[in-house]
Design a protein around this motif. Structure first.
Motif, PDB file in Angstrom:
ATOM      1  N   MET A 105       0.841  -1.194   0.000  1.00  5.93           N
ATOM      2  CA  MET A 105       0.000   0.000   0.000  1.00  5.93           C
ATOM      3  C   MET A 105       0.876   1.243   0.000  1.00  5.93           C
ATOM      4  SD  MET A 105      -2.728   1.413   2.824  1.00  5.93           S
ATOM      5  CE  MET A 105      -1.421   2.167   3.799  1.00  5.93           C
ATOM      6  N   VAL A 106       0.620   2.114  -0.959  1.00  9.14           N
ATOM      7  CA  VAL A 106       1.276   3.418  -0.983  1.00  9.14           C
ATOM      8  C   VAL A 106       0.349   4.411  -0.293  1.00  9.14           C
ATOM      9  CG1 VAL A 106       2.128   5.301  -2.428  1.00  9.14           C
ATOM     10  CG2 VAL A 106       2.530   2.925  -3.107  1.00  9.14           C
ATOM     11  N   TYR A 107       0.920   5.195   0.611  1.00  9.82           N
ATOM     12  CA  TYR A 107       0.142   6.185   1.366  1.00  9.82           C
ATOM     13  C   TYR A 107       0.614   7.583   0.990  1.00  9.82           C
ATOM     14  CZ  TYR A 107      -1.526   9.053   5.211  1.00  9.82           C
ATOM     15  OH  TYR A 107      -2.120  10.050   5.951  1.00  9.82           O
ATOM     16  N   LEU A 108      -0.345   8.467   0.665  1.00  8.73           N
ATOM     17  CA  LEU A 108      -0.045   9.854   0.320  1.00  8.73           C
ATOM     18  C   LEU A 108      -0.689  10.754   1.359  1.00  8.73           C
ATOM     19  CD1 LEU A 108      -0.782   9.655  -3.515  1.00  8.73           C
ATOM     20  CD2 LEU A 108       1.437   9.434  -2.375  1.00  8.73           C
ATOM     21  N   GLY A 109       0.136  11.471   2.104  1.00 15.92           N
ATOM     22  CA  GLY A 109      -0.373  12.358   3.128  1.00 15.92           C
ATOM     23  C   GLY A 109      -0.818  13.690   2.544  1.00 15.92           C
ATOM     24  N   ARG A 110      -1.753  14.320   3.205  1.00 19.83           N
ATOM     25  CA  ARG A 110      -2.206  15.635   2.770  1.00 19.83           C
ATOM     26  C   ARG A 110      -1.037  16.632   2.746  1.00 19.83           C
ATOM     27  NH1 ARG A 110      -7.788  18.661   4.185  1.00 19.83           N
ATOM     28  NH2 ARG A 110      -7.305  20.630   3.142  1.00 19.83           N
ATOM     29  N   SER A 111      -0.090  16.413   3.657  1.00 20.16           N
ATOM     30  CA  SER A 111       1.057  17.323   3.743  1.00 20.16           C
ATOM     31  C   SER A 111       1.882  17.326   2.457  1.00 20.16           C
ATOM     32  CB  SER A 111       1.942  16.938   4.928  1.00 20.16           C
ATOM     33  OG  SER A 111       2.378  15.589   4.813  1.00 20.16           O
ATOM     34  N   TYR A 112       1.848  16.225   1.709  1.00 14.17           N
ATOM     35  CA  TYR A 112       2.598  16.185   0.452  1.00 14.17           C
ATOM     36  C   TYR A 112       2.065  17.245  -0.509  1.00 14.17           C
ATOM     37  CZ  TYR A 112       4.391  14.688  -4.054  1.00 14.17           C
ATOM     38  OH  TYR A 112       4.994  14.675  -5.296  1.00 14.17           O
ATOM     39  N   PHE A 113       0.744  17.333  -0.609  1.00 14.24           N
ATOM     40  CA  PHE A 113       0.127  18.293  -1.528  1.00 14.24           C
ATOM     41  C   PHE A 113       0.045  19.694  -0.928  1.00 14.24           C
ATOM     42  CE2 PHE A 113      -1.303  14.122  -2.795  1.00 14.24           C
ATOM     43  CZ  PHE A 113      -1.257  14.160  -4.181  1.00 14.24           C
ATOM     44  N   ASP A 114      -0.288  19.771   0.349  1.00 10.26           N
ATOM     45  CA  ASP A 114      -0.506  21.064   0.994  1.00 10.26           C
ATOM     46  C   ASP A 114       0.778  21.829   1.278  1.00 10.26           C
ATOM     47  OD1 ASP A 114      -3.205  21.088   1.014  1.00 10.26           O
ATOM     48  OD2 ASP A 114      -3.460  20.637   3.143  1.00 10.26           O
ATOM     49  N   ALA A 115       1.847  21.106   1.577  1.00 11.22           N
ATOM     50  CA  ALA A 115       3.080  21.773   2.001  1.00 11.22           C
ATOM     51  C   ALA A 115       4.247  21.496   1.061  1.00 11.22           C
ATOM     52  CB  ALA A 115       3.437  21.344   3.423  1.00 11.22           C
ATOM     53  N   PHE A 116       4.599  20.223   0.877  1.00 10.68           N
ATOM     54  CA  PHE A 116       5.815  19.902   0.145  1.00 10.68           C
ATOM     55  C   PHE A 116       5.778  20.413  -1.300  1.00 10.68           C
ATOM     56  CE2 PHE A 116       8.314  17.185  -2.643  1.00 10.68           C
ATOM     57  CZ  PHE A 116       9.577  17.358  -2.096  1.00 10.68           C
TER      58      PHE A 116
END
Length: 210
Positions: free
Chosen positions: A59-70
């Motif tokens: 399972m690959v997990y994408l956090g909201r922080s990837y889109f919102d911050a990084f």
């Protein structure tokens, strides 16, 4: 320094599936300021629950922080890197030579000898407010169809986080009902569109969306 409790991008896999592609995935997406976590978990015993909600073997997990911050700091170049990394990783689990399997439930039965959606690979993303969305990928997809699905899913997520989401871009989204805290989405390869999947739709009372 302690690592963040929720990574920007994570990959979790069953111990028995140890594979070089997991290390390659991490190496490919690593970047300054990006919290990446790749880790194994013990192989599970029999399950009890809804098949499509059960964790896949990878399972690959994408956090909201990837889109919102990084991405706001790093720019879209890494977004394209992520797409390529997902394509490379998922190709291990779709098409010719893909692993086969079934899910064993606690009653000692397999719900499906040939599961409709892959039990080996999925992508899950954080939506915020305790909700997440899971991309289900059909077991009979080849590498290219899987990639089409993932690219559309990433574009959907990007539009969610930057406030440009067109509700009609995902079939059934305006009336979507999460199961627990998870919204299930799949790719309709005939119509080239993502669509909401409700595994308990037939059990709901008319007008009841809970």
């Amino acid at each position: 320094m302690s690592r963040p409790s929720v990574p920007d991008i994570g990959l979790v896999y069953f111990e028995s599936l140890e594979d070089q592609s997991f290390s390659d995935f991490r190496r490919y997406i690593e970047a300054d300021g990006l919290a990446v976590r790749v880790e194994s978990r013990p192989d599970p015993g029999p399950y009890a629950g809804i098949e499509w909600l059960i964790p896949t073997a990878v399972m690959v997990y994408l956090g909201r922080s990837y889109f919102d911050a990084f991405l706001k700091e790093a720019g879209k170049d890494h977004y394209h890197i992520l797409k390529k990394a997902l394509h490379s990783l998922s190709s291990r689990f779709f098409g010719d030579g893909a692993p086969k399997g079934r899910i064993v439930f606690s009653k000692g039965k397999a719900e499906s000898e040939n599961p409709r959606y892959s039990i080996f690979y999925s992508v899950v993303a954080q939506l915020g407010d305790g909700f997440q969305v899971k991309l289900l990928l059909q077991s009979d997809f080849d590498d290219e169809l899987c990639n089409e699905a993932q690219n559309l899913f990433l574009d959907f997520l990007s539009s969610v986080y930057d406030g440009t989401l067109d509700m009609s871009s995902v079939r059934g989204l305006p009336d979507a009902v999460p199961v627990g805290n998870t919204l299930l989405i799949a790719y309709n390869s005939k119509d080239k569109i993502l669509e909401v999947i409700d595994p308990i739709a037939q059990h709901r009372q008319p007008g009841n969306k809970s």
